[in-house]
Design a protein around this motif. Sequence first.
Motif, PDB file in Angstrom:
ATOM      1  N   SER A   2      -4.421   1.601  -5.577  1.00  0.00           N
ATOM      2  CA  SER A   2      -5.699   1.590  -4.864  1.00  0.00           C
ATOM      3  C   SER A   2      -6.783   2.408  -5.545  1.00  0.00           C
ATOM      4  O   SER A   2      -7.922   1.940  -5.686  1.00  0.00           O
TER       5      SER A   2
ATOM      6  N   GLY B 215       1.450  -0.395  -3.419  1.00  0.00           N
ATOM      7  CA  GLY B 215       1.875   0.941  -3.826  1.00  0.00           C
ATOM      8  C   GLY B 215       3.297   0.906  -4.339  1.00  0.00           C
ATOM      9  O   GLY B 215       3.888  -0.166  -4.506  1.00  0.00           O
ATOM     10  N   TRP B 216       3.854   2.089  -4.588  1.00  0.00           N
ATOM     11  CA  TRP B 216       5.247   2.161  -5.017  1.00  0.00           C
ATOM     12  C   TRP B 216       5.925   3.408  -4.488  1.00  0.00           C
ATOM     13  O   TRP B 216       5.282   4.416  -4.178  1.00  0.00           O
TER      14      TRP B 216
ATOM     15  N   ASP C 113       3.211  12.688  -2.861  1.00  0.00           N
ATOM     16  CA  ASP C 113       2.202  11.633  -2.906  1.00  0.00           C
ATOM     17  C   ASP C 113       1.254  11.936  -4.068  1.00  0.00           C
ATOM     18  O   ASP C 113       0.484  12.893  -4.021  1.00  0.00           O
TER      19      ASP C 113
ATOM     20  N   LEU D 178       5.587   8.964  -4.482  1.00  0.00           N
ATOM     21  CA  LEU D 178       4.720   7.911  -3.972  1.00  0.00           C
ATOM     22  C   LEU D 178       3.523   7.737  -4.896  1.00  0.00           C
ATOM     23  O   LEU D 178       2.966   8.715  -5.400  1.00  0.00           O
ATOM     24  N   GLY D 179       3.123   6.496  -5.114  1.00  0.00           N
ATOM     25  CA  GLY D 179       1.949   6.213  -5.932  1.00  0.00           C
ATOM     26  C   GLY D 179       1.441   4.828  -5.614  1.00  0.00           C
ATOM     27  O   GLY D 179       1.896   4.172  -4.673  1.00  0.00           O
ATOM     28  N   GLY D 180       0.471   4.375  -6.400  1.00  0.00           N
ATOM     29  CA  GLY D 180      -0.048   3.045  -6.136  1.00  0.00           C
ATOM     30  C   GLY D 180      -1.279   2.713  -6.945  1.00  0.00           C
ATOM     31  O   GLY D 180      -1.689   3.465  -7.836  1.00  0.00           O
TER      32      GLY D 180
ATOM     33  N   ARG E 241      -3.763  -3.791  -1.471  1.00  0.00           N
ATOM     34  CA  ARG E 241      -2.643  -3.216  -0.727  1.00  0.00           C
ATOM     35  C   ARG E 241      -1.341  -3.249  -1.502  1.00  0.00           C
ATOM     36  O   ARG E 241      -0.435  -4.044  -1.231  1.00  0.00           O
TER      37      ARG E 241
ATOM     38  N   ILE F  37      -1.012   9.615  -5.531  1.00  0.00           N
ATOM     39  CA  ILE F  37      -1.869   8.436  -5.639  1.00  0.00           C
ATOM     40  C   ILE F  37      -3.126   8.698  -6.482  1.00  0.00           C
ATOM     41  O   ILE F  37      -3.693   7.790  -7.080  1.00  0.00           O
TER      42      ILE F  37
ATOM     43  N   GLY G 174       0.823  -1.201   0.000  1.00  0.00           N
ATOM     44  CA  GLY G 174       0.000   0.000   0.000  1.00  0.00           C
ATOM     45  C   GLY G 174       0.856   1.249   0.000  1.00  0.00           C
ATOM     46  O   GLY G 174       2.034   1.235   0.386  1.00  0.00           O
ATOM     47  N   ALA G 175       0.256   2.362  -0.431  1.00  0.00           N
ATOM     48  CA  ALA G 175       0.991   3.632  -0.443  1.00  0.00           C
ATOM     49  C   ALA G 175       1.303   4.103   0.976  1.00  0.00           C
ATOM     50  O   ALA G 175       2.272   4.833   1.191  1.00  0.00           O
TER      51      ALA G 175
ATOM     52  N   THR H  73      -8.152  -1.060  -3.571  1.00  0.00           N
ATOM     53  CA  THR H  73      -7.819  -0.672  -2.200  1.00  0.00           C
ATOM     54  C   THR H  73      -7.431  -1.863  -1.323  1.00  0.00           C
ATOM     55  O   THR H  73      -6.464  -1.800  -0.566  1.00  0.00           O
TER      56      THR H  73
END
Length: 390
Positions: free
Chosen positions: A235, A246-247, A203, A231-233, A244, A205, A99-100, A241
């Motif tokens: 979800s 992210g990156w 971030d 930060l990203g992901g 779980r 996201i 997750g992020a 969501t």
Amino acid sequence: MPSLSKSMEKLEVESAFIVLDKARELERQGKEIVHFEIGQPDFPTPKHIIEAAKKALDEGKTGYTPAAGIYELREAVAEYISESRGVDVKPKEVVITVGAKMGIFASLIAFLDPGDEVVIPSPTYPAYEGVTKFVGGVPVTVKLREERGFSPSGEEIASAVTDKTKAIVINTPGNPTGGVYSREDIEAIYEVAKKRDIVVISDEIYEHIIFDGKKHVSALSIGDKEHTVLLGGFSKSWSMTGWRLGWVIAPEKVADKVAKVQLNSASCPASFVQYAAIAALKGPWDDVWKMVKEYEARRNLIYEEVNSIPGFSMIKPAATFYAFPNVSKLGVKSSKLADMLLNEAGVALLPGTSFGAEGEGYLRISFATSRENIKKGMKRIRDFVKEKFS
């Protein structure tokens, strides 16, 4: 029993889940609740992603992976970020996180020593301030102003920086405001970050959930890799969501530390989920754009509805699936108003102060729900306000 650590007192619980618990309890008592509190897409995860997860399970991909994630996914993320940001990113600069939130936690731990300051434009996602306090850092908030579309003033950011500042955390597109930082404001942030050798933790996201034909402006495209942690992901854009995943994109020496934090906490992300994420990035992306189109229609609907409620006003969110109406004219604290709406009107939403003291006078409404629910919830709020505040 021995006493618990004092640091635990600094680690706060996300308000959305507290309100959700209260709403569920009211539902158990037989009351119907309209849910606007949780920032969770109401669309199913695209089928090709689910099929990729099934295939990975059938192939026995259920064991541990490297702490930083499988190479194939790190490579896919590196390719995606390189193409979308116009910056060459290598797989060794990518960490796949649980997750992020893990990305936020690990990135701040990687940089902060006790007493270090973190500049945070606010109101914003509460984890930035909470994690900073937890690890002994000092959050320094800068108010995001409605008249600026909730994009930070570079001048105010610069004035908040001191010799103790170690990081600036930004969130664009932003939760809870739905604001998008302007290119000029991000450039101003990097001007001070480079001059003072401060890292910008960005971030992003909600990068794809952006409206009116606008394009996401990434910090990584404007700044430089040495001063950026991205930060990203999966979800929000892919409605994943519960998966779980992210990156974190960071210089290799930072990425190694982020992976080390993850290794010592969660070990690694679930292996089959990582293979599903490759399918998300490779596409097709049709479902993503369908979701964004529907969010934009809902944004337009809630904008009209909110501004028809006496004492409420709202600028049109540029992105995300959050409305952030100004309710200061009602003359009641936002936390009290949110409680009244839940208990008396059957509408679950969040006070702006769930996102920092700068959120006083606002409410956050998630429109990641059907248009029918939006109309129902807005009618309940309108009727309640007319009865209590007319």
